[in-house]
Design a protein around this motif. Structure first.
Motif, PDB file in Angstrom:
ATOM      1  N   LEU A 120       5.746  -5.810  11.250  1.00 40.35           N
ATOM      2  CA  LEU A 120       5.335  -4.605  10.527  1.00 40.35           C
ATOM      3  C   LEU A 120       4.898  -5.005   9.120  1.00 40.35           C
ATOM      4  N   TYR A 121       3.683  -4.640   8.775  1.00 39.59           N
ATOM      5  CA  TYR A 121       3.172  -4.920   7.429  1.00 39.59           C
ATOM      6  C   TYR A 121       3.691  -3.826   6.493  1.00 39.59           C
ATOM      7  N   GLY A 122       4.429  -4.222   5.473  1.00 38.45           N
ATOM      8  CA  GLY A 122       5.068  -3.254   4.572  1.00 38.45           C
ATOM      9  C   GLY A 122       4.097  -2.275   3.948  1.00 38.45           C
ATOM     10  N   GLY A 177      -8.879  -6.875  -0.102  1.00 32.66           N
ATOM     11  CA  GLY A 177      -8.836  -5.848   0.939  1.00 32.66           C
ATOM     12  C   GLY A 177     -10.203  -5.551   1.526  1.00 32.66           C
ATOM     13  N   THR A 178     -10.196  -5.083   2.770  1.00 31.03           N
ATOM     14  CA  THR A 178     -11.437  -4.887   3.518  1.00 31.03           C
ATOM     15  C   THR A 178     -12.099  -3.545   3.210  1.00 31.03           C
ATOM     16  N   VAL A 179     -11.455  -2.720   2.404  1.00 26.84           N
ATOM     17  CA  VAL A 179     -12.095  -1.500   1.869  1.00 26.84           C
ATOM     18  C   VAL A 179     -11.999  -1.651   0.359  1.00 26.84           C
ATOM     19  N   VAL A 215       7.083   6.730 -11.298  1.00 27.42           N
ATOM     20  CA  VAL A 215       6.430   5.858 -10.311  1.00 27.42           C
ATOM     21  C   VAL A 215       5.261   5.154 -11.010  1.00 27.42           C
ATOM     22  N   VAL A 216       4.729   4.148 -10.333  1.00 24.14           N
ATOM     23  CA  VAL A 216       3.568   3.420 -10.851  1.00 24.14           C
ATOM     24  C   VAL A 216       2.393   3.725  -9.933  1.00 24.14           C
ATOM     25  N   ARG A 217       1.234   3.993 -10.532  1.00 31.56           N
ATOM     26  CA  ARG A 217       0.036   4.242  -9.732  1.00 31.56           C
ATOM     27  C   ARG A 217      -0.960   3.112  -9.963  1.00 31.56           C
ATOM     28  N   GLY A 218      -1.278   2.381  -8.854  1.00 29.15           N
ATOM     29  CA  GLY A 218      -2.312   1.340  -8.934  1.00 29.15           C
ATOM     30  C   GLY A 218      -3.637   1.963  -8.516  1.00 29.15           C
ATOM     31  N   GLY A 219      -4.088   1.639  -7.292  1.00 29.66           N
ATOM     32  CA  GLY A 219      -5.340   2.206  -6.782  1.00 29.66           C
ATOM     33  C   GLY A 219      -5.153   3.553  -6.105  1.00 29.66           C
ATOM     34  N   GLY A 220      -3.907   3.970  -5.879  1.00 29.14           N
ATOM     35  CA  GLY A 220      -3.631   5.305  -5.326  1.00 29.14           C
ATOM     36  C   GLY A 220      -3.820   5.425  -3.816  1.00 29.14           C
ATOM     37  N   HIS A 221      -3.791   4.322  -3.069  1.00 28.10           N
ATOM     38  CA  HIS A 221      -4.097   4.386  -1.633  1.00 28.10           C
ATOM     39  C   HIS A 221      -2.897   4.446  -0.709  1.00 28.10           C
ATOM     40  N   SER A 222      -1.735   4.108  -1.206  1.00 27.80           N
ATOM     41  CA  SER A 222      -0.587   4.089  -0.306  1.00 27.80           C
ATOM     42  C   SER A 222      -0.373   5.482   0.279  1.00 27.80           C
ATOM     43  N   THR A 223      -0.112   5.569   1.594  1.00 30.30           N
ATOM     44  CA  THR A 223       0.156   6.883   2.187  1.00 30.30           C
ATOM     45  C   THR A 223       1.653   7.107   2.347  1.00 30.30           C
ATOM     46  N   GLY A 281       3.465   7.723  -0.226  1.00 28.85           N
ATOM     47  CA  GLY A 281       3.830   8.626  -1.330  1.00 28.85           C
ATOM     48  C   GLY A 281       4.487   7.907  -2.489  1.00 28.85           C
ATOM     49  N   SER A 282       4.514   6.574  -2.453  1.00 30.64           N
ATOM     50  CA  SER A 282       5.280   5.835  -3.465  1.00 30.64           C
ATOM     51  C   SER A 282       4.569   5.747  -4.812  1.00 30.64           C
ATOM     52  N   ALA A 283       3.336   6.230  -4.911  1.00 30.08           N
ATOM     53  CA  ALA A 283       2.634   6.177  -6.192  1.00 30.08           C
ATOM     54  C   ALA A 283       2.465   7.574  -6.796  1.00 30.08           C
ATOM     55  N   GLY A 319      -1.174  -8.525   1.373  1.00 26.54           N
ATOM     56  CA  GLY A 319      -2.618  -8.592   1.245  1.00 26.54           C
ATOM     57  C   GLY A 319      -3.347  -9.379   2.319  1.00 26.54           C
ATOM     58  N   TYR A 320      -3.979  -8.639   3.241  1.00 31.43           N
ATOM     59  CA  TYR A 320      -4.834  -9.243   4.271  1.00 31.43           C
ATOM     60  C   TYR A 320      -6.297  -8.968   3.941  1.00 31.43           C
ATOM     61  N   GLY A 321      -7.166  -9.919   4.237  1.00 28.49           N
ATOM     62  CA  GLY A 321      -8.591  -9.703   4.052  1.00 28.49           C
ATOM     63  C   GLY A 321      -9.359 -10.618   4.986  1.00 28.49           C
ATOM     64  N   THR A 377      -9.685   0.089  -2.483  1.00 32.75           N
ATOM     65  CA  THR A 377      -8.215  -0.010  -2.535  1.00 32.75           C
ATOM     66  C   THR A 377      -7.796  -0.817  -3.766  1.00 32.75           C
ATOM     67  N   GLY A 378      -6.586  -0.563  -4.247  1.00 34.87           N
ATOM     68  CA  GLY A 378      -6.110  -1.202  -5.459  1.00 34.87           C
ATOM     69  C   GLY A 378      -5.669  -2.645  -5.233  1.00 34.87           C
ATOM     70  N   VAL A 379      -5.988  -3.488  -6.197  1.00 36.30           N
ATOM     71  CA  VAL A 379      -5.477  -4.870  -6.173  1.00 36.30           C
ATOM     72  C   VAL A 379      -3.949  -4.833  -6.285  1.00 36.30           C
ATOM     73  N   VAL A 390       6.288  -3.468 -13.527  1.00 30.32           N
ATOM     74  CA  VAL A 390       4.874  -3.056 -13.546  1.00 30.32           C
ATOM     75  C   VAL A 390       4.031  -4.297 -13.811  1.00 30.32           C
ATOM     76  N   THR A 391       3.278  -4.716 -12.831  1.00 32.86           N
ATOM     77  CA  THR A 391       2.426  -5.886 -12.987  1.00 32.86           C
ATOM     78  C   THR A 391       1.159  -5.464 -13.707  1.00 32.86           C
ATOM     79  N   THR A 392       0.940  -6.034 -14.870  1.00 34.37           N
ATOM     80  CA  THR A 392      -0.240  -5.636 -15.647  1.00 34.37           C
ATOM     81  C   THR A 392      -1.394  -6.618 -15.454  1.00 34.37           C
TER      82      THR A 392
HETATM   83  C1  LIG Z   1      -8.601   2.627   3.352  1.00 33.28           C
HETATM   84  C2  LIG Z   1      -7.547   1.570   3.282  1.00 33.28           C
HETATM   85  C3  LIG Z   1      -7.855   0.271   3.598  1.00 33.28           C
HETATM   86  C4  LIG Z   1      -6.882  -0.726   3.517  1.00 33.28           C
HETATM   87  N1  LIG Z   1      -7.218  -2.009   3.822  1.00 33.28           N
HETATM   88  C5  LIG Z   1      -6.305  -2.978   3.638  1.00 33.28           C
HETATM   89  C6  LIG Z   1      -6.653  -4.344   3.829  1.00 33.28           C
HETATM   90  O1  LIG Z   1      -7.778  -4.685   4.162  1.00 33.28           O
HETATM   91  N2  LIG Z   1      -5.705  -5.277   3.627  1.00 33.28           N
HETATM   92  C7  LIG Z   1      -4.439  -4.945   3.252  1.00 33.28           C
HETATM   93  O2  LIG Z   1      -3.629  -5.844   3.071  1.00 33.28           O
HETATM   94  N3  LIG Z   1      -4.076  -3.671   3.085  1.00 33.28           N
HETATM   95  C8  LIG Z   1      -4.976  -2.678   3.256  1.00 33.28           C
HETATM   96  N4  LIG Z   1      -4.617  -1.384   3.058  1.00 33.28           N
HETATM   97  C9  LIG Z   1      -3.230  -1.052   2.705  1.00 33.28           C
HETATM   98  C10 LIG Z   1      -3.042  -1.239   1.215  1.00 33.28           C
HETATM   99  O3  LIG Z   1      -2.581  -2.560   1.015  1.00 33.28           O
HETATM  100  C11 LIG Z   1      -2.006  -0.258   0.656  1.00 33.28           C
HETATM  101  O4  LIG Z   1      -2.438   1.056   0.855  1.00 33.28           O
HETATM  102  C12 LIG Z   1      -1.722  -0.504  -0.810  1.00 33.28           C
HETATM  103  O5  LIG Z   1      -0.551   0.203  -1.140  1.00 33.28           O
HETATM  104  C13 LIG Z   1      -2.850  -0.038  -1.704  1.00 33.28           C
HETATM  105  O6  LIG Z   1      -2.582  -0.328  -3.036  1.00 33.28           O
HETATM  106  P1  LIG Z   1      -2.994   0.685  -4.195  1.00 33.28           P
HETATM  107  O7  LIG Z   1      -2.742   0.010  -5.483  1.00 33.28           O
HETATM  108  O8  LIG Z   1      -4.345   1.236  -3.930  1.00 33.28           O
HETATM  109  O9  LIG Z   1      -1.981   1.875  -3.922  1.00 33.28           O
HETATM  110  P2  LIG Z   1      -0.930   2.686  -4.792  1.00 33.28           P
HETATM  111  O10 LIG Z   1      -0.626   3.850  -3.912  1.00 33.28           O
HETATM  112  O11 LIG Z   1      -1.402   2.957  -6.162  1.00 33.28           O
HETATM  113  O12 LIG Z   1       0.297   1.706  -4.885  1.00 33.28           O
HETATM  114  C14 LIG Z   1       1.054   1.294  -3.755  1.00 33.28           C
HETATM  115  C15 LIG Z   1       2.446   0.849  -4.237  1.00 33.28           C
HETATM  116  O13 LIG Z   1       2.324  -0.254  -5.109  1.00 33.28           O
HETATM  117  C16 LIG Z   1       2.818   0.083  -6.409  1.00 33.28           C
HETATM  118  N5  LIG Z   1       1.902  -0.520  -7.385  1.00 33.28           N
HETATM  119  C17 LIG Z   1       0.547  -0.500  -7.367  1.00 33.28           C
HETATM  120  N6  LIG Z   1       0.057  -1.249  -8.374  1.00 33.28           N
HETATM  121  C18 LIG Z   1       1.127  -1.738  -9.037  1.00 33.28           C
HETATM  122  C19 LIG Z   1       1.284  -2.596 -10.153  1.00 33.28           C
HETATM  123  N7  LIG Z   1       0.220  -3.121 -10.777  1.00 33.28           N
HETATM  124  N8  LIG Z   1       2.549  -2.898 -10.576  1.00 33.28           N
HETATM  125  C20 LIG Z   1       3.630  -2.398  -9.926  1.00 33.28           C
HETATM  126  N9  LIG Z   1       3.548  -1.597  -8.849  1.00 33.28           N
HETATM  127  C21 LIG Z   1       2.307  -1.267  -8.405  1.00 33.28           C
HETATM  128  C22 LIG Z   1       2.857   1.592  -6.465  1.00 33.28           C
HETATM  129  O14 LIG Z   1       3.871   2.054  -7.334  1.00 33.28           O
HETATM  130  C23 LIG Z   1       3.170   1.935  -5.029  1.00 33.28           C
HETATM  131  O15 LIG Z   1       4.541   1.804  -4.780  1.00 33.28           O
HETATM  132  C24 LIG Z   1      -5.567  -0.385   3.136  1.00 33.28           C
HETATM  133  C25 LIG Z   1      -5.255   0.936   2.823  1.00 33.28           C
HETATM  134  C26 LIG Z   1      -6.230   1.908   2.884  1.00 33.28           C
HETATM  135  C27 LIG Z   1      -5.872   3.315   2.542  1.00 33.28           C
END
Ligand SMILES: Cc1cc2nc3c(=O)[nH]c(=O)nc-3n(C[C@H](O)[C@H](O)[C@H](O)COP(=O)(O)OP(=O)(O)OC[C@H]3O[C@@H](n4cnc5c(N)ncnc54)[C@H](O)[C@@H]3O)c2cc1C
Length: 487
Positions: free
Chosen positions: A437-439, A135-137, A73-81, A83-85, A150-152, A140-142, A201-203
């Motif tokens: 539904l927002y994916g 993102g509004t928090v 799997v790929v881990r960006g910011g680690g916020h998805s709930t 489990g995909s990261a 992406g909503y903001g 969270t990962g770009v 994997v988007t770098t």
């Molecule tokens: C507290 C909180 C606030 C939020 N607020 C917003 C908001 O304001 N607007 C909004 O649109 N969404 C919001 N979200 C939802 C957010 O868009 C998702 O949780 C998103 O998955 C977070 O990305 P991440 O990189 O942190 O997560 P991760 O769990 O690391 O990644 C999510 C998914 O994307 C993949 N991924 C991540 N980075 C890459 C990469 N560079 N290349 C390939 N795959 C990648 C991972 O493999 C995984 O499948 C919020 C979520 C939380 C928990």
């Protein structure tokens, strides 16, 4: 795979040696921290975490995983709930070392590496008087946020984050490193804007920056619960009152930090002066909030204001649905009643929230649902549950409750998935309205149609072209043919 598990990863370590990469296995220093996720229920014991330092590491790691049949799997910011990261036993391509942001002030472009978070972008862009839709928090990962749409708070003015995405640099499942934009690999660029996590994997993300010379008026208001119907009355005028420069995320909680009792909350935003903001939100401010920290602040601080309600740690689910305005105050009160009863009946849930994210839809809907893979554009808003708990035994019950509540909240708007995760009853392929539904708020087992609507077929064709072995789908969401990777 030959040799012991640690032999295999030692081979990978040797192959990547010298590049600044870290290869962590369970007894390595730093391993435990590397598998932490925003929600504890997404923490899984990977066999190996590769903290890459650039596209070349990503490519080598990908090819190594492929050659050895190792799921990853790929881990960006680690916020998805969803489990995909994270992954049990497999390999994590961890982007957390890729945090560099570079701004070109003349071209007004922002280059953000694949592991950056929104604070990195907001702060760096502000040094040049620029901002983009983030993102509004801000922790969270770009990566995940952008690839899923992406909503903001700037969406009312500039659309989704993907509408401001000029291009990406991506390592494809083949290991090839390419740029995708409107002119290079345009078909891939279409897919990346909404379904990007399934294609490589988007770098690096190249984002359009916009001049943001002025501070904004923004902050959190808290009200006693008896003010709920008046808050709803205010929000019901928002559709027509806003000019794209305002937003309001409102909802309720039993005890959001640092408050110790039930409240109705509203995070308000106006891209302009305090005077204008106070005039726009005058009817809300007149409801005598018990707390109000709204003030004129630099734009780069806005996305830190909700950080306290969204700290790391504990089990959490971020679930999504959709609502339209006007919304009936009695209906919202009934949703709140259900939410409060559930939260009160289960230990450790008082910090949970339900948020109606009233970010103007008009600019977002200027782009068609078929113009990018993202299919959630329509005359409605997102609603989210952010449920928090501690006991793993509650996992199934909390997830089921979240889905059920969101299904009710979404009544009348497009197509929330059924509570059992199966496809929604309405024919989403025909929907011109957006799927509802927002994916990025969807769980792992939500079917592709519920997220990508009429775009599923094209996405599957592009999966066959760019990811024929379906390496970037651990489920079967977009698999055009049977999944090749053992999980
Ligand atoms: C507290 C909180 C606030 C939020 N607020 C917003 C908001 O304001 N607007 C909004 O649109 N969404 C919001 N979200 C939802 C957010 O868009 C998702 O949780 C998103 O998955 C977070 O990305 P991440 O990189 O942190 O997560 P991760 O769990 O690391 O990644 C999510 C998914 O994307 C993949 N991924 C991540 N980075 C890459 C990469 N560079 N290349 C390939 N795959 C990648 C991972 O493999 C995984 O499948 C919020 C979520 C939380 C928990």
């Amino acid at each position: 795979m030959v040799g012991t598990v640690s032999d295999v990863y030692e081979t990978l370590r040797q192959q990547l040696r010298g590049s600044g990469v870290e290869v962590l296995i369970p007894d390595s220093e730093g391993y435990e921290a590397s598998i932490k996720r925003w929600s504890d229920h997404c923490e899984k014991r990977a066999a190996c975490v590769v903290r890459v330092s650039g596209p070349q590491d990503v490519s080598r790691t990908l090819q190594f995983a492929k050659a050895n049949g190792i799921p990853f799997v790929v881990r960006g910011g680690g916020h998805s709930t969803s489990g995909s990261a994270s992954i049990e036993d497999g390999l994590v391509i961890d982007l957390s070392k890729l945090r560099k942001v570079t701004v070109d002030p003349e071209a007004r472009t922002i280059r953000a590496e694949g592991g950056t978070n929104w604070e990195d972008v907001d702060v760096e862009a502000a040094k040049y008087g620029l901002a983009t839709v983030g993102g509004t928090v801000n922790h969270t990962g770009v990566g995940g946020l952008t690839l899923g749409g992406g909503y903001g708070y700037l969406s009312g003015k500039y659309g989704l984050t993907i509408d401001n995405l000029l291009g990406v640099e991506i390592v494809l499942p083949s290991g090839e490193f390419v740029t995708a934009s409107r002119t290079q690999h345009a078909d891939l660029f279409w897919a990346i804007r909404g379904a990007g996590q399934h294609f490589g994997v988007t770098t690096c993300f190249i984002l359009q920056g916009h001049p943001q010379p002025n501070p904004v008026y923004s902050g959190l208001l808290l009200f006693t619960p008896d003010k709920l119907s008046q808050v709803v009355d205010f929000v019901n005028k928002f559709d027509t009152a806003n000019d794209g420069n305002q937003a309001i995320a409102w909802g309720f909680s039993d005890a959001p930090p640092p408050v110790s009792g039930p409240v109705v909350l509203a995070h308000i935003f106006h891209n302009g002066t305090q005077e204008e903001g106070e005039a726009f939100f005058a009817d809300l401010l007149a409801l005598e909030p018990i707390a109000n920290d709204a003030a004129s602040i630099p734009y780069e601080r806005v996305n830190s204001q909700l950080n306290d309600t969204a700290k790391w740690g504990g089990r959490k689910v971020f679930g999504g649905g959709a609502f339209k305005l006007p919304i009936d105050a009695g209906f919202v009160a009934a949703l709140r009643g259900e939410f409060m009863d559930f939260v009160a009946a289960h230990d450790g849930m008082r910090e949970s929230l339900m948020l109606f994210e009233t970010i103007p839809w008009q600019k977002i809907a200027e782009v068609g649902n078929a113009d990018t893979a993202f299919s959630n554009r329509g005359e409605y808003y997102n609603v989210a549950t952010v449920l928090k708990w501690h006991d793993p035994k509650l996992d199934d019950e909390v997830l089921a409750f979240s889905r059920g509540l969101l299904k009710k909240a979404s009544a009348g708007v497009a197509v929330p998935p059924n509570t059992d995760g199966s496809a929604a009853s309405k024919d989403v392929h025909q929907s011109q309205e957006g799927v509802g539904l927002y994916g990025n708020y969807a769980e792992a087992d939500v079917p592709a149609e519920a997220i990508y609507g009429g775009n599923v077929k094209r996405l599957q064709e592009l999966k066959s072209k760019y990811d024929p072995d379906n390496l970037f789908d651990r489920g079967t969401r977009l698999a055009a043919r049977p999944v090749n990777v053992v999980n």
